[in-house]
Design a protein around this motif. Structure first.
Motif, short mmCIF file in Angstrom:
data_model
loop_
_atom_site.label_atom_id
_atom_site.label_comp_id
_atom_site.label_asym_id
_atom_site.label_seq_id
_atom_site.Cartn_x
_atom_site.Cartn_y
_atom_site.Cartn_z
N TYR A 168 0.85 -1.21 0.00
CA TYR A 168 0.00 0.00 0.00
C TYR A 168 0.88 1.25 0.00
N GLU A 169 1.83 1.29 0.91
CA GLU A 169 2.71 2.46 1.02
C GLU A 169 3.54 2.66 -0.25
N ALA A 170 4.09 1.58 -0.79
CA ALA A 170 4.91 1.69 -2.00
C ALA A 170 4.07 2.21 -3.17
N CYS A 171 2.88 1.67 -3.33
CA CYS A 171 2.04 2.08 -4.46
C CYS A 171 1.53 3.51 -4.29
N MET A 172 1.30 3.93 -3.06
CA MET A 172 0.95 5.34 -2.82
C MET A 172 2.11 6.23 -3.27
N GLU A 173 3.34 5.84 -2.92
CA GLU A 173 4.52 6.61 -3.32
C GLU A 173 4.69 6.64 -4.84
N TYR A 174 4.35 5.53 -5.50
CA TYR A 174 4.47 5.47 -6.96
C TYR A 174 3.33 6.22 -7.67
N GLY A 175 2.35 6.68 -6.92
CA GLY A 175 1.27 7.46 -7.50
C GLY A 175 0.12 6.66 -8.07
N PHE A 176 -0.04 5.43 -7.61
CA PHE A 176 -1.19 4.65 -8.04
C PHE A 176 -2.47 5.29 -7.50
N GLU A 177 -3.59 5.02 -8.16
CA GLU A 177 -4.87 5.52 -7.70
C GLU A 177 -5.14 5.00 -6.28
N LYS A 178 -5.80 5.83 -5.49
CA LYS A 178 -6.08 5.50 -4.09
C LYS A 178 -6.86 4.18 -3.98
N ASP A 179 -7.83 3.97 -4.86
CA ASP A 179 -8.62 2.73 -4.81
C ASP A 179 -7.73 1.50 -4.97
N ILE A 180 -6.77 1.57 -5.88
CA ILE A 180 -5.85 0.45 -6.09
C ILE A 180 -5.01 0.21 -4.84
N CYS A 181 -4.48 1.27 -4.27
CA CYS A 181 -3.65 1.15 -3.06
C CYS A 181 -4.44 0.54 -1.91
N GLU A 182 -5.68 0.97 -1.75
CA GLU A 182 -6.51 0.44 -0.66
C GLU A 182 -6.86 -1.03 -0.89
#
Length: 177
Positions: A85-99
């Protein structure tokens, strides 16, 4: 963003990439079976493709332990959803994907977000990703155990209280094809 997404796959081990590819296929088939929108299907399949990226941060001796994990090792490996979750948030993935990545092992595993902070989308659909992930993990050989058969895997998933009946029925239908 596309280049970043391809680059992030370099962090997967061969086994993790194969697993994520299969989970992506099951997730997409379930979303199509459930007749979800193109947007919802896309969010789910992208989350499925990267759901285990957090395993990059887990020591290999735990990931590849040829035996059942100890209690502490299980806690360490369960952190991969949070790390992903944290890595994908940093990479700028959409919030829905990260969650979805954060919740792919359930709503009570090592998360820092409250229920109010998690989108309705993730609350509604995480169980599709969760069911696909569990199914593939159960029917695949692992370093610590042999694969179990299709029917036993479905029995185990049916007993999971976080996987709703409508999700289970979709998994059951697509897994018979």
């Amino acid at each position: 963003m596309i280049k970043t997404r391809y680059k992030i796959q370099e962090y997967f081990s061969k086994e993790t990439k194969i697993h994520c590819d299969r989970v992506e296929q099951y997730t997409k088939a379930m979303a199509e079976e459930l007749r979800l929108s193109a947007y919802d299907t896309k969010m789910l399949t992208v989350a499925a493709k990267y759901h285990d990226i957090g395993k990059y941060y887990i020591p290999e001796k735990i990931l590849n332990a040829p035996r059942p994990l100890t209690g502490l090792e299980r806690k360490v490996i369960d952190m991969h959803a949070y790390y992903g979750y944290e890595a994908c948030m940093e990479y700028g993935f959409e919030k829905d994907i990260c969650e979805l990545i954060l919740l792919h092992h359930g709503t009570h595993k090592y998360r820092t977000l409250t229920d109010e902070q998690i989108s309705d989308f993730a609350k509604e659909y995480f169980q599709i990703l969760m069911a696909a992930d569990i199914y593939d993990a159960l029917i695949s050989d692992r370093v610590y155990r042999r694969a179990i058969d299709h029917d036993r895997a479905l029995d185990i998933i049916a007993e999971n209280p976080e996987i709703k009946r409508w999700v289970f029925l979709a998994l059951e239908k697509i897994s018979l094809c």
